[in-house]
Design an enzyme around this catalytic site. Structure first.
Site, short mmCIF file in Angstrom:
data_model
loop_
_atom_site.label_atom_id
_atom_site.label_comp_id
_atom_site.label_asym_id
_atom_site.label_seq_id
_atom_site.Cartn_x
_atom_site.Cartn_y
_atom_site.Cartn_z
CG LEU A 507 -2.09 -0.94 1.11
CD1 LEU A 507 -2.48 -0.99 2.65
CD2 LEU A 507 -3.20 -0.69 0.35
N GLY A 508 2.03 1.22 0.48
CA GLY A 508 3.03 2.32 0.53
C GLY A 508 4.05 2.16 1.74
CE LYS A 529 2.90 2.08 9.79
NZ LYS A 529 3.12 3.16 10.88
CG ASP A 626 5.85 12.80 10.83
OD1 ASP A 626 5.82 14.06 10.34
OD2 ASP A 626 5.93 12.01 10.39
#
Ligand SMILES: *[C@@H]1O[C@H](CO)[C@@H](O)[C@H](O)[C@H]1NC(C)=O
Ligand SMILES: *[C@@H]1O[C@H](CO)[C@@H](O)[C@H](O)[C@H]1NC(C)=O
Ligand SMILES: *[C@@H]1O[C@H](CO)[C@@H](O)[C@H](O)[C@H]1NC(C)=O
Ligand SMILES: *[C@@H]1O[C@H](CO)[C@@H](O)[C@H](O)[C@H]1NC(C)=O
Ligand SMILES: *[C@@H]1O[C@H](CO)[C@@H](O)[C@H](O)[C@H]1NC(C)=O
Ligand SMILES: *[C@@H]1O[C@H](CO)[C@@H](O)[C@H](O)[C@H]1NC(C)=O
Ligand SMILES: *[C@@H]1O[C@H](CO)[C@@H](O)[C@H](O)[C@H]1NC(C)=O
Ligand SMILES: *[C@@H]1O[C@H](CO)[C@@H](O)[C@H](O)[C@H]1NC(C)=O
Ligand SMILES: *[C@@H]1O[C@H](CO)[C@@H](O)[C@H](O)[C@H]1NC(C)=O
Length: 817
Positions: A507-508, A529, A626
């Site tokens: 996905l990224g 992840k 962030d």
């Protein structure tokens, strides 16, 4: 002068194309004595339409057709002998022959085309009406009920105002539009756009007998899956449906406007409206619209969502019939219920914002209420779903489905609710998931538990080291080990779920490694992840994320389902966010259109609440550090969820700011005091939030923003517009018809308050939430921080810098990934 010349040559082209008359005598009637041969035309009484012989493009074939008379662009709307062209027009006439039949006869008196006239009258004539309708009738009798024949019953590729697209059940006649074969051949092509009245009326597009697209059922206001067809200033439209007939038709609001619906040679239905000679016809509606409109794209119980990379998914509580084929882009098998039905105790789950499934096998009753509808559906075991028939007046009538549901699409903001039959155990939403996760946990066995304990122990040790190193910035309350009830998944499960981490499932990139999409055996979709082995910072961030997110729970924070730690592999497993990260939609020209103003405002408010929870309401009190568009994930319903806590820091209750040696964050979102001095506080998150708000309103990135009049970034631009009271100009063009003026201006104002230079001036998140939700007067913002410094930093990505805490700024880029 020049213009005149252009027009003249244009007319020349036209005449050679048309071979139109030079001595048309402006008649609108064909009768026994008056007939039409090549070179002659009929013109409707007000001069709107003309009938005559023509040849399309470079074709040598001749056809009899009707076109607009008042405009320069030659536009044929009806063709008589479309499948039977004339090759030699010498001796050819269009006339009324015996029994009132309008016929096209060639040189040897053979019938090339004729009207299918029924009934007999004394003195039959054919007349071209101002609507473009060619009718055969008794001379001097204008009663439309008594027409013997009319071209409006036999459309070619265009639906004109007043035409009926659909069925007359009494005569069993169906009128529908069919594409031309090519631009030079008006013959009956393969594509047809028709009204299918079986079950409940919906428009369908077919290529020969293959169904390509359906509009979704009529819901009183429009078609369920065609939100673009909506109330407008040019025409009104409706579907008429009773025991005698079922048809779609539209009427112009202003009769002198020219507008038509037609189907082009590749099967796209298009709405065209004439503007003027320079702009010509403009197209302002097409169907089908996107890939998700392809009929049955995602199989039974599948939903198609154009906003995500893999457009097909299953309805929630349904799982893919063959997970691995399905993940490999073959959706034909569709989905099945995760828990099978048992008929007696089933219930209904509500799905919102969707295009209703195919109604071919549906049943309806216009006088029943939704509650009665549910009762009827519950009684019959083969009833799979129900909903309202008509969405007006809060919803009326009942529509029931008796087959597997097919062709469901996600239609943001404009879709309907559907109540689908599911097993009773699927109705108390969270129960099952917990159970499966605990089951995973208990089946782990001793070795695994050992591993987990080891990990938690190691984590604490590392974490304590980290705390020592970071000094007082860790104001974290004492955490307890037993708090960390994080379920674990085994490596095999995750490997299978992600098809061995194939790149097509990626996905990224997250904060510390790649993120994959996956599907568990039970069909639940997950995001994985994976800690990248090469990432130096990765392990710390991984641990950080585990510590924080496992303990946080808020609907605007992404949910961690568990982890997987085995050998070298360290992974976190999250709920899957169907719409991916905000930046991918927001900054994309095409996808940005999915985000109308109500959605954007919903996203802004959701982020604000998530952040408020982090700053104030969570037990840990966290500064995210962030916050940016790529760290905001969107679920199926476009609810925003804050993600990536790899760089978050906890602070003690009375602490307001802290200092760090290692500045982490993303330029463009970092507040000046943090980027330069390394000082961070909740107010640095507020600054990032402000940047995000301005990005959401404008659809533009703060960094990389360019304007022809100045060198400021987005903040600077917003600030200038605000000072000149032109804030509205910042709003994204895609919002045009969904604007709420005061909400847009207020959001920009709040955004500017959040990005003020001095942290003390910025509001807290609790004030932000209040300001967004109220109508009260807002304080005037001061100049934003970093508003003119677009060129200071080159990289736009999460970056670590070493900064001194003193005032003399030393800036070192350590890791500009
Ligand atoms: C046919 O129409 C023309 C023009 O309307 C009229 O002059 C003529 O008398 C009509 N002929 C018959 C037979 O009705
Ligand atoms: C008229 O049509 C008939 C039948 O299609 C054909 O046989 C005949 O050749 C045509 N005549 C002329 C002059 O085109
Ligand atoms: C058209 O038909 C006529 C007679 O019906 C004939 O004289 C003429 O040559 C034909 N034209 C062509 C191009 O075939
Ligand atoms: C003419 O109409 C009749 C019934 O009205 C129908 O059966 C027939 O197929 C039609 N013919 C043509 C050529 O359209
Ligand atoms: C539909 O649009 C027209 C003009 O655009 C407007 O006058 C009318 O009030 C609208 N109707 C509804 C129900 O929104
Ligand atoms: C209808 O449209 C024509 C041509 O566009 C325009 O001149 C006229 O003012 C319009 N009429 C109304 C009532 O809007
Ligand atoms: C039909 O319309 C679609 C979309 O408007 C366009 O992409 C396509 O090229 C058109 N086809 C033809 C043959 O003009
Ligand atoms: C529709 O529902 C009403 C009210 O429940 C009922 O009286 C009527 O008979 C129903 N009609 C049909 C065709 O089932
Ligand atoms: C359920 O509905 C189907 C379709 O309308 C019908 O054929 C069937 O007889 C019904 N069953 C019962 C038990 O009413």
């Amino acid at each position: 002068m020049r213009r005149k010349g252009d027009e003249f040559s244009f007319l020349l082209v036209l005449t050679s194309l048309l071979i139109t008359t030079t001595f048309s005598n402006a008649m609108d009637v064909i009768n026994a004595t008056h007939m039409i041969t090549e070179g002659q035309t009929l013109i409707s009484s007000d001069g709107s339409f003309e009938l005559g012989f023509f040849s399309p493009g470079n074709s040598k074939n001749k056809y009899v057709g009707i076109w607009y008379k008042k405009i320069t662009a030659f536009t044929v709307v009806w063709v008589a002998n479309r499948d039977n062209p004339l090759t030699n027009t010498s001796g050819t006439v269009l006339k009324v022959i015996e029994h009132g039949i309008l016929a096209l006869l060639n040189g040897s008196n053979a019938i090339v085309w004729s009207s299918n006239t029924s009934g007999v009258v004394q003195n039959p004539v054919a007349q071209l009406l101002d609507s473009g309708n060619l009718v055969v009738k008794e001379a001097n009798d204008d009663d439309s009920e008594k027409y013997l024949w009319q071209s409006f019953d036999y459309p070619t590729d265009a639906l004109l105002p007043g035409m009926k697209l659909g069925w007359n059940f009494v005569t069993s006649h169906e009128a529908y539009i069919t594409a031309w074969k090519s631009s030079e051949d008006p013959g009956t092509g393969d594509y047809a756009y028709r009204l299918d009245p079986t079950g409940y009326p919906q428009a369908v597009l077919r290529r020969r007998s293959v169904e390509l697209f359906r509009s979704g059922p009529w819901n009183g206001v429009g078609y369920s899956g065609l939100p673009a067809l909506k109330n407008n200033s040019i025409y009104t439209f409706e579907v008429v449906f009773d025991k005698n007939q079922a048809y779609f038709h539209y009427e112009l609001r202003n009769k002198s406007v020219l507008s038509r619906l037609s189907i082009n040679q590749s099967g796209v239905a298009q709405r065209w409206t004439w503007v003027d000679r320079t702009q010509g016809w403009i197209m302002h509606l097409t169907a089908p619209v996107d890939n998700c409109d392809t009929y049955k794209q995602c199989g039974v119980y599948g939903t198609c969502n154009i906003g995500v990379s893999l457009i097909c998914g299953c309805l929630t509580k349904f799982i893919s019939r063959k997970p691995h084929e399905w993940m490999a882009d073959d959706w034909s098998d569709g989905c099945v219920r995760r828990v099978p039905l048992d008929c007696k105790s089933d219930g209904f789950r509500k799905y919102s914002d969707i295009k209703l499934p195919d109604t071919k096998y549906s049943w309806f009753n216009a006088s029943m209420t939704l509650e009665e509808c549910k009762v009827v559906c519950l009684k019959n075991c083969s009833c799979s779903a129900y909903t309202n028939l008509d969405i007006r007046r809060g919803g009326t009538g009942c529509l029931l489905w008796f087959e597997d549901l097919v062709d469901i699409k996600v239609v943001y903001g404009a879709g309907q609710d559907l109540y689908v039959r599911v097993a009773s155990s699927e109705l108390n939403s969270n129960g099952t998931k917990r159970k499966t996760l605990t089951a995973v946990l208990t089946s782990l066995g001793a070795i695994f538990l050992l591993g987990l304990i080891l990990f938690i122990w190691k984590r604490r040790k590392n974490y304590e080291n980290m705390r020592k190193e970071e000094g007082h910035e860790e104001g974290h309350e004492e955490g307890h080990e037993e708090d960390l009830e994080l379920p674990t998944f085994d490596l095999l499960t995750i490997t299978q779920a992600t098809n061995s981490f194939t790149t097509s499932y990626k996905l990224g990139e997250g904060g510390f490694g790649p993120v994959y999409r996956g599907m568990l055996e039970d069909g639940e979709e997950i995001a994985v992840k994976r800690l990248s082995r090469t990432s130096l910072q990765g392990l710390d961030e991984f641990k950080n994320e585990v510590i924080f997110i496992a303990k946080l729970q808020h609907r605007n924070l992404v949910k961690l389902l568990g982890c997987c730690i085995q050998g070298e592999e360290k992974m976190l497993i999250y709920e899957y966010m169907a719409n991916g990260s905000l930046d991918l939609i927001l900054f994309d020209k095409a996808k940005g259109k999915q985000l109308n103003w109500p959605k954007r405002f919903h996203i802004i408010n959701g982020i604000a609440r998530g952040l408020l929870y982090l700053h104030q309401d969570s037990r840990l009190r966290i500064i995210h550090r962030d916050l940016k568009a790529s760290n905001i994930l969107l679920d199926t319903d476009m609810n925003p969820k804050i993600s990536d806590f790899g760089t978050a820091r906890s602070f003690a209750g009375n602490e307001t700011e802290a200092n760090t040696m290692r500045v982490v964050g993303t330029y463009g979102y970092m507040s000046p005091e943090y980027a330069i001095d390394g000082v961070f506080s909740t107010k640095s998150d507020v600054y990032s939030f402000g940047v995000l708000v301005l990005e959401i309103v404008s659809g533009q990135k703060n960094r990389g923003f360019h304007h022809k009049d100045h060198h400021h970034n987005l903040l600077g631009h917003a600030w200038i517009l605000h000072k000149e009271r032109r804030s509205m100009e910042l709003a994204n063009v895609n919002l045009a018809d969904s604007f709420n003026f005061s909400q847009v201006v207020r959001s920009i104002h709040v955004g500017l308050l959040c990005v003020q230079q001095s942290p003390e001036d910025r509001p807290s998140m609790s004030s932000v939430v209040l300001m967004l939700g109220s109508e009260g007067v807002l304080p005037q913002p001061k100049q934003p921080g970093f508003f003119a410094e677009r060129d200071v930093f080159a990289a736009e990505s999460t970056t670590s810098t070493k900064a001194s805490s003193s005032n003399n700024v030393t800036f070192t880029l350590l890791d500009a990934r």
